[in-house]
Design a protein around this motif. Structure first.
Motif, PDB file in Angstrom:
ATOM      1  N   GLU A 148       0.826  -1.208   0.000  1.00  0.00           N
ATOM      2  CA  GLU A 148       0.000   0.000   0.000  1.00  0.00           C
ATOM      3  C   GLU A 148       0.862   1.261   0.000  1.00  0.00           C
ATOM      4  O   GLU A 148       0.535   2.253  -0.648  1.00  0.00           O
ATOM      5  CB  GLU A 148      -0.934   0.008   1.216  1.00  0.00           C
ATOM      6  CG  GLU A 148      -2.059  -1.012   1.157  1.00  0.00           C
ATOM      7  CD  GLU A 148      -3.078  -0.680   0.089  1.00  0.00           C
ATOM      8  OE1 GLU A 148      -3.145   0.495  -0.337  1.00  0.00           O
ATOM      9  OE2 GLU A 148      -3.817  -1.586  -0.333  1.00  0.00           O
ATOM     10  N   ARG A 172       1.971   2.083  -3.439  1.00  0.00           N
ATOM     11  CA  ARG A 172       0.932   2.246  -4.463  1.00  0.00           C
ATOM     12  C   ARG A 172       1.136   3.538  -5.221  1.00  0.00           C
ATOM     13  O   ARG A 172       1.745   4.489  -4.729  1.00  0.00           O
ATOM     14  CB  ARG A 172      -0.470   2.231  -3.840  1.00  0.00           C
ATOM     15  CG  ARG A 172      -0.804   3.492  -3.048  1.00  0.00           C
ATOM     16  CD  ARG A 172      -2.286   3.729  -2.828  1.00  0.00           C
ATOM     17  NE  ARG A 172      -3.054   2.572  -2.472  1.00  0.00           N
ATOM     18  CZ  ARG A 172      -4.177   2.222  -3.101  1.00  0.00           C
ATOM     19  NH1 ARG A 172      -4.635   2.953  -4.099  1.00  0.00           N
ATOM     20  NH2 ARG A 172      -4.853   1.171  -2.711  1.00  0.00           N
ATOM     21  N   TRP A 173       0.624   3.587  -6.453  1.00  0.00           N
ATOM     22  CA  TRP A 173       0.582   4.848  -7.181  1.00  0.00           C
ATOM     23  C   TRP A 173      -0.786   5.455  -6.993  1.00  0.00           C
ATOM     24  O   TRP A 173      -1.715   4.817  -6.503  1.00  0.00           O
ATOM     25  CB  TRP A 173       0.922   4.678  -8.659  1.00  0.00           C
ATOM     26  CG  TRP A 173       0.202   3.584  -9.386  1.00  0.00           C
ATOM     27  CD1 TRP A 173      -1.064   3.601  -9.842  1.00  0.00           C
ATOM     28  CD2 TRP A 173       0.741   2.306  -9.742  1.00  0.00           C
ATOM     29  NE1 TRP A 173      -1.366   2.420 -10.471  1.00  0.00           N
ATOM     30  CE2 TRP A 173      -0.277   1.611 -10.428  1.00  0.00           C
ATOM     31  CE3 TRP A 173       1.982   1.694  -9.560  1.00  0.00           C
ATOM     32  CZ2 TRP A 173      -0.089   0.325 -10.931  1.00  0.00           C
ATOM     33  CZ3 TRP A 173       2.155   0.424 -10.064  1.00  0.00           C
ATOM     34  CH2 TRP A 173       1.139  -0.250 -10.730  1.00  0.00           C
ATOM     35  N   GLY A 174      -0.919   6.712  -7.396  1.00  0.00           N
ATOM     36  CA  GLY A 174      -2.129   7.465  -7.094  1.00  0.00           C
ATOM     37  C   GLY A 174      -3.371   6.851  -7.695  1.00  0.00           C
ATOM     38  O   GLY A 174      -3.342   6.220  -8.749  1.00  0.00           O
ATOM     39  N   SER A 207      -2.384   2.905   3.970  1.00  0.00           N
ATOM     40  CA  SER A 207      -2.984   4.006   3.207  1.00  0.00           C
ATOM     41  C   SER A 207      -2.918   5.346   3.933  1.00  0.00           C
ATOM     42  O   SER A 207      -3.271   6.375   3.342  1.00  0.00           O
ATOM     43  CB  SER A 207      -4.452   3.677   2.897  1.00  0.00           C
ATOM     44  OG  SER A 207      -4.564   2.511   2.127  1.00  0.00           O
ATOM     45  N   HIS A 256      -1.060   8.151   2.170  1.00  0.00           N
ATOM     46  CA  HIS A 256      -1.749   8.557   0.941  1.00  0.00           C
ATOM     47  C   HIS A 256      -3.002   9.363   1.262  1.00  0.00           C
ATOM     48  O   HIS A 256      -3.315  10.343   0.576  1.00  0.00           O
ATOM     49  CB  HIS A 256      -2.111   7.327   0.120  1.00  0.00           C
ATOM     50  CG  HIS A 256      -0.928   6.512  -0.308  1.00  0.00           C
ATOM     51  ND1 HIS A 256      -0.015   6.958  -1.229  1.00  0.00           N
ATOM     52  CD2 HIS A 256      -0.499   5.279   0.084  1.00  0.00           C
ATOM     53  CE1 HIS A 256       0.927   6.040  -1.403  1.00  0.00           C
ATOM     54  NE2 HIS A 256       0.655   5.011  -0.623  1.00  0.00           N
ATOM     55  N   ALA A 286      -2.071  12.792   2.110  1.00  0.00           N
ATOM     56  CA  ALA A 286      -1.685  13.568   0.921  1.00  0.00           C
ATOM     57  C   ALA A 286      -2.865  13.814  -0.011  1.00  0.00           C
ATOM     58  O   ALA A 286      -2.699  14.425  -1.065  1.00  0.00           O
ATOM     59  CB  ALA A 286      -0.571  12.849   0.166  1.00  0.00           C
ATOM     60  N   ARG A 307      -4.684  11.509  -1.679  1.00  0.00           N
ATOM     61  CA  ARG A 307      -4.773  10.580  -2.804  1.00  0.00           C
ATOM     62  C   ARG A 307      -4.876   9.139  -2.319  1.00  0.00           C
ATOM     63  O   ARG A 307      -4.275   8.220  -2.890  1.00  0.00           O
ATOM     64  CB  ARG A 307      -3.561  10.731  -3.725  1.00  0.00           C
ATOM     65  CG  ARG A 307      -2.216  10.716  -3.010  1.00  0.00           C
ATOM     66  CD  ARG A 307      -1.074  10.993  -3.979  1.00  0.00           C
ATOM     67  NE  ARG A 307       0.219  11.088  -3.302  1.00  0.00           N
ATOM     68  CZ  ARG A 307       0.986  10.051  -3.005  1.00  0.00           C
ATOM     69  NH1 ARG A 307       0.590   8.835  -3.309  1.00  0.00           N
ATOM     70  NH2 ARG A 307       2.148  10.219  -2.397  1.00  0.00           N
ATOM     71  N   GLY A 308      -5.645   8.952  -1.282  1.00  0.00           N
ATOM     72  CA  GLY A 308      -5.829   7.617  -0.747  1.00  0.00           C
ATOM     73  C   GLY A 308      -6.787   6.789  -1.577  1.00  0.00           C
ATOM     74  O   GLY A 308      -7.379   7.262  -2.546  1.00  0.00           O
ATOM     75  N   ARG A 320       4.811   2.603 -11.295  1.00  0.00           N
ATOM     76  CA  ARG A 320       4.500   3.886 -10.680  1.00  0.00           C
ATOM     77  C   ARG A 320       5.210   5.010 -11.422  1.00  0.00           C
ATOM     78  O   ARG A 320       4.617   6.068 -11.686  1.00  0.00           O
ATOM     79  CB  ARG A 320       4.921   3.860  -9.212  1.00  0.00           C
ATOM     80  CG  ARG A 320       4.564   5.110  -8.433  1.00  0.00           C
ATOM     81  CD  ARG A 320       4.943   4.964  -6.979  1.00  0.00           C
ATOM     82  NE  ARG A 320       4.608   6.154  -6.213  1.00  0.00           N
ATOM     83  CZ  ARG A 320       4.825   6.279  -4.912  1.00  0.00           C
ATOM     84  NH1 ARG A 320       5.362   5.288  -4.239  1.00  0.00           N
ATOM     85  NH2 ARG A 320       4.501   7.381  -4.291  1.00  0.00           N
TER      86      ARG A 320
END
Length: 411
Positions: free
Chosen positions: A42, A45-47, A96, A99, A102, A104-105, A227
């Motif tokens: 997680e 992860r990318w957005g 998460s 993210h 930020a 962008r979760g 990513r």
């Protein structure tokens, strides 16, 4: 459907967490190892806005591996379905956090899909394994590995169906084309997730938890590479969008015209069953469809090329294709731009989509008033003898009807 899916996932999560807190973790070391793997996946992860179906493939593979885990270094495991769901959800939420902070979760749909997918795999495997039926039927040889792989394929198909249902509920796109697109996506990173999940379960069964980092590093490196690729692709799309706005900045087209045509073209293309890669090419071509107007000495009034003579439309389209070929975008984008003014019987389908949607936006924007959309559609229907593909026009009408016959708002 969205409310039902989210409610079902929420109830399963609450039940699993409550049962696990009440009874405690079975084999905490195993749960912690797989939980740590999911957290790492997680974190890497990318957005959620990068357009990938599974932005955290390592976490997905770890979750599926835990759901299909029957032994640890030759010793039977005792965790069940509810503990699998609880560990996966807790680890996914923990990973998460950065993210979410930020902005962008993961979305609610992604979390619901993760819960339902893991629950499906665990329900299919854990009761059969713990009862001894899988060993009795298939033993511990190659047939057992094939059973695990088959279960993961069924799980991936279940996830594709759930994803298609959620997308159709949100957008009211037809289910068939959306499901086909989801199934096509399984051939990419989805196949790697299934294969890694199978390898994780088999490797831990033989070698123990030390097998986790050994067999997960390749997928982690692949995820990091994807990513970076997603970031490059996002920058590429932003560059094309900026280039497409040159006609608006120069006063050749109305503000927001290129974006409206691109978004509506993509919706029509999805309605007609185009794949994700075809939709991307269609979107790029729609964004740049008017760039040929930059070669004109005198701007077209209101940028409405749909009202020009056919020969002038074709000349502008050819000029636009020549410009697009100099930008480095794929050649099929330039072909769509060049052929958007041809009679529909001589056009590839994406060019016909761009032509019809562009004409609709030109006519609706120029007319104004509450009846503008209906009048523009009627003019397109009158032109289906030569200029506009009948299937495209009817698909456009269905897309607009689902949105209350309103155009995509300007940027």
């Amino acid at each position: 459907m969205i409310a039902v899916t989210h409610t079902l996932a929420g109830l399963l999560t609450a039940w699993a967490l409550a049962a696990t807190l009440r009874d405690g973790l079975v084999e905490p070391a195993t749960a912690a190892a797989f939980g740590a793997l999911i957290v790492v996946g997680e974190l890497a992860r990318w957005g959620a806005g990068d357009g990938e179906r599974d932005p955290a493939p390592l976490a997905s593979a770890g979750a599926l591996g835990y759901a299909l885990l029957g032994q640890n270094a030759g010793h039977p495991t005792g965790h069940g379905v509810l503990q699998v769901i609880a560990v996966v959800v807790a680890a996914a939420l923990l990973g998460s956090v950065p993210h979410v902070a930020a902005g962008r979760g993961p979305s609610a749909d992604q979390m619901a899909r993760r819960v339902l997918t893991v629950a499906f795999a665990a329900v299919c495997f854990q009761p059969l394994y713990n009862s001894g039926r899988l060993d009795h039927w298939f033993g511990r040889g190659p047939y057992f590995a094939l059973v695990l792989l088959l279960l993961l394929v069924l799980t991936a198909l279940c996830d594709a169906v759930v994803a298609a249902l959620l997308l159709c509920s949100r957008t009211r796109y037809p289910f068939g084309p959306v499901l086909r697109d989801e199934l096509r996506g399984l051939l990419g990173i989805g196949s790697a997730v299934c294969a890694t999940g199978t390898v994780i379960a088999l490797a831990v069964a033989v070698a123990g938890l030390w097998a986790l980092p050994v067999f997960c590093v390749p997928l982690l490196l692949t995820q990091l590479a994807f990513r970076r690729y997603a970031a490059v692709r996002t920058t590429y799309r932003q560059t094309i969008t900026s280039l497409a706005r040159a006609t608006e900045v120069a006063g050749y087209t109305q503000p927001g015209h290129a974006r409206r045509v691109a978004e509506l073209s993509r919706a029509v293309g999805r309605e007609l069953g185009l794949s994700e890669s075809e939709l991307t090419v269609l979107e790029y071509a729609a964004l740049m469809h008017d760039i040929g107007q930059l070669s004109l000495l005198d701007p077209v009034p209101a940028g409405a090329t749909a009202t020009l003579p056919a020969a002038e439309q074709r000349r502008i389209a050819l000029l636009g294709g020549a410009v697009v070929r100099q930008t480095g975008v794929p050649a099929n984008v330039a072909v769509i731009v060049e052929r958007q003014a041809d009679p529909y019987r001589e056009q590839p389908l994406p060019a016909g989509i761009v032509r019809a949607v562009n004409a609709y936006d030109d006519l609706a924007e120029g007319a104004g008033g509450p009846e503008a959309s209906l009048n523009a559609l009627e003019q397109l229907r009158l032109g289906t003898g030569r200029d506009y593909h009948p299937r495209v026009v009817e698909s456009l009408a269905r897309v607009l009807a689902r949105g209350g016959l309103t155009r995509v708002p300007p940027g």
